[in-house]
Design a protein around this motif. Structure first.
Motif, short mmCIF file in Angstrom:
data_model
loop_
_atom_site.label_atom_id
_atom_site.label_comp_id
_atom_site.label_asym_id
_atom_site.label_seq_id
_atom_site.Cartn_x
_atom_site.Cartn_y
_atom_site.Cartn_z
N HIS A 164 -16.79 -9.52 -2.56
CA HIS A 164 -16.89 -9.13 -1.15
C HIS A 164 -17.54 -7.76 -1.00
O HIS A 164 -18.38 -7.55 -0.11
CB HIS A 164 -15.49 -9.13 -0.53
CG HIS A 164 -15.48 -8.71 0.92
ND1 HIS A 164 -16.04 -9.48 1.93
CD2 HIS A 164 -14.97 -7.61 1.53
CE1 HIS A 164 -15.89 -8.87 3.09
NE2 HIS A 164 -15.25 -7.73 2.88
N ALA B 115 -4.15 -15.89 -10.92
CA ALA B 115 -4.24 -15.63 -9.48
C ALA B 115 -4.63 -14.19 -9.21
O ALA B 115 -5.44 -13.90 -8.31
CB ALA B 115 -2.92 -15.97 -8.81
N TRP B 116 -4.09 -13.28 -9.99
CA TRP B 116 -4.42 -11.86 -9.83
C TRP B 116 -5.89 -11.59 -10.13
O TRP B 116 -6.56 -10.86 -9.39
CB TRP B 116 -3.52 -11.04 -10.75
CG TRP B 116 -3.72 -9.56 -10.64
CD1 TRP B 116 -3.45 -8.76 -9.58
CD2 TRP B 116 -4.26 -8.70 -11.66
NE1 TRP B 116 -3.77 -7.46 -9.86
CE2 TRP B 116 -4.27 -7.38 -11.13
CE3 TRP B 116 -4.70 -8.91 -12.97
CZ2 TRP B 116 -4.72 -6.30 -11.86
CZ3 TRP B 116 -5.15 -7.82 -13.69
CH2 TRP B 116 -5.16 -6.53 -13.14
N ALA C 93 -8.28 -13.80 -9.90
CA ALA C 93 -9.07 -14.45 -8.85
C ALA C 93 -9.16 -13.56 -7.61
O ALA C 93 -10.22 -13.47 -6.98
CB ALA C 93 -8.46 -15.80 -8.50
N VAL C 94 -8.05 -12.91 -7.26
CA VAL C 94 -8.06 -12.02 -6.09
C VAL C 94 -8.99 -10.83 -6.33
O VAL C 94 -9.78 -10.44 -5.45
CB VAL C 94 -6.63 -11.54 -5.78
CG1 VAL C 94 -6.65 -10.45 -4.71
CG2 VAL C 94 -5.77 -12.70 -5.31
N ILE C 95 -8.92 -10.25 -7.52
CA ILE C 95 -9.79 -9.12 -7.85
C ILE C 95 -11.26 -9.54 -7.82
O ILE C 95 -12.13 -8.82 -7.30
CB ILE C 95 -9.42 -8.54 -9.23
CG1 ILE C 95 -8.03 -7.91 -9.17
CG2 ILE C 95 -10.45 -7.51 -9.68
CD1 ILE C 95 -7.57 -7.32 -10.47
N SER C 96 -11.54 -10.72 -8.36
CA SER C 96 -12.92 -11.21 -8.37
C SER C 96 -13.44 -11.44 -6.95
O SER C 96 -14.60 -11.11 -6.63
CB SER C 96 -13.01 -12.51 -9.17
OG SER C 96 -14.31 -13.03 -9.16
N GLN C 97 -12.60 -11.98 -6.07
CA GLN C 97 -13.01 -12.20 -4.68
C GLN C 97 -13.27 -10.88 -3.97
O GLN C 97 -14.26 -10.75 -3.23
CB GLN C 97 -11.94 -13.00 -3.96
CG GLN C 97 -11.83 -14.46 -4.42
CD GLN C 97 -10.72 -15.21 -3.72
OE1 GLN C 97 -9.99 -14.62 -2.91
NE2 GLN C 97 -10.56 -16.48 -4.04
N ARG C 98 -12.40 -9.91 -4.17
CA ARG C 98 -12.60 -8.61 -3.52
C ARG C 98 -13.84 -7.91 -4.06
O ARG C 98 -14.59 -7.27 -3.31
CB ARG C 98 -11.36 -7.74 -3.73
CG ARG C 98 -10.13 -8.25 -2.99
CD ARG C 98 -8.95 -7.32 -3.16
NE ARG C 98 -7.78 -7.78 -2.43
CZ ARG C 98 -6.60 -7.17 -2.43
NH1 ARG C 98 -6.45 -6.04 -3.12
NH2 ARG C 98 -5.58 -7.66 -1.73
#
Length: 209
Positions: A43, A32-33, A35-40
């Motif tokens: 972005h 999950a961590w 995935a959040v870094i990849s999304q940011r």
């Protein structure tokens, strides 16, 4: 009858493996961590897409830092040579059309449909490697090469003028072949001109006067 000691040891083993759901929580947390870094990160890349000048200025700073690093330590010439070959391949892909006109002409028999200087119709040049991917790949390559300069295993002793000569010869030969390809099929690797929508009707022009 079952031995109580074996039952307790089995339960302890199941608990340590994560049978109660608490022991195996580390891997989902890391996923999950990430995935959040990849999304940011994606972005930030999406927001930087329209800022062409700023992106290339950032690349210029990265390239300058790498050049200063290599010139200061006077080494890692093999890494620089490999970086130069990779950048040359990216540049050729940036100048090349998405569909080779020679292959396209053999398939459909209609010849190339690339924009030419003599064409009155506005047709944007579709590259094999888009500008954003070209910038992203070349910037990432310089960052990776910069990181490699901190590992002595990649500092192979070599007579660097030979590498410079080889790269220059390869650059001239590759660009000559690319320019001859452009002349042969009469296309330019840039979108020139502007889109035309036709002339206004005479009544509309008179009314505007």
């Amino acid at each position: 009858m079952m031995d109580p000691s074996s039952s307790s040891s089995s339960a302890a083993t199941a608990t340590s493996i994560g049978g109660d759901g608490s022991g195996g929580g580390g891997i989902p947390f890391v996923s999950a961590w990430m995935a959040v870094i990849s999304q940011r990160y994606q972005h930030v890349l999406d927001k930087s897409t329209p800022h062409v000048l700023r992106r290339w200025l950032g690349f210029a700073i990265v390239a300058l830092i790498y050049i200063i690093r290599v010139a200061t330590i006077e080494g890692f010439y093999v890494v620089s040579y490999a970086l130069g070959i990779y950048v040359l391949n990216l540049f050729i892909a940036f100048l090349s059309p998405q569909v080779d006109p020679e292959i396209q002409g053999l398939v459909d028999g209609e010849g190339p449909t690339l924009p030419t200087k003599s064409s009155d119709e506005f047709r944007p040049f579709v590259r094999r490697l888009p500008e954003f991917k070209f910038w992203y790949s070349i910037t990432k390559a310089f960052c990776i090469a910069f990181i490699l300069t901190f590992f002595d295993a990649f500092d192979v002793p070599v007579f660097w003028p030979i590498l410079v000569f080889y790269w220059f010869v390869l650059f001239v030969a590759t660009m000559k072949r690319q320019i001859l390809h452009m002349i042969k099929y009469k296309y330019v690797p840039f979108s020139t001109g502007k889109q035309r929508y036709g002339k206004k009707p005479a009544s509309t022009q008179d009314a505007s006067l």
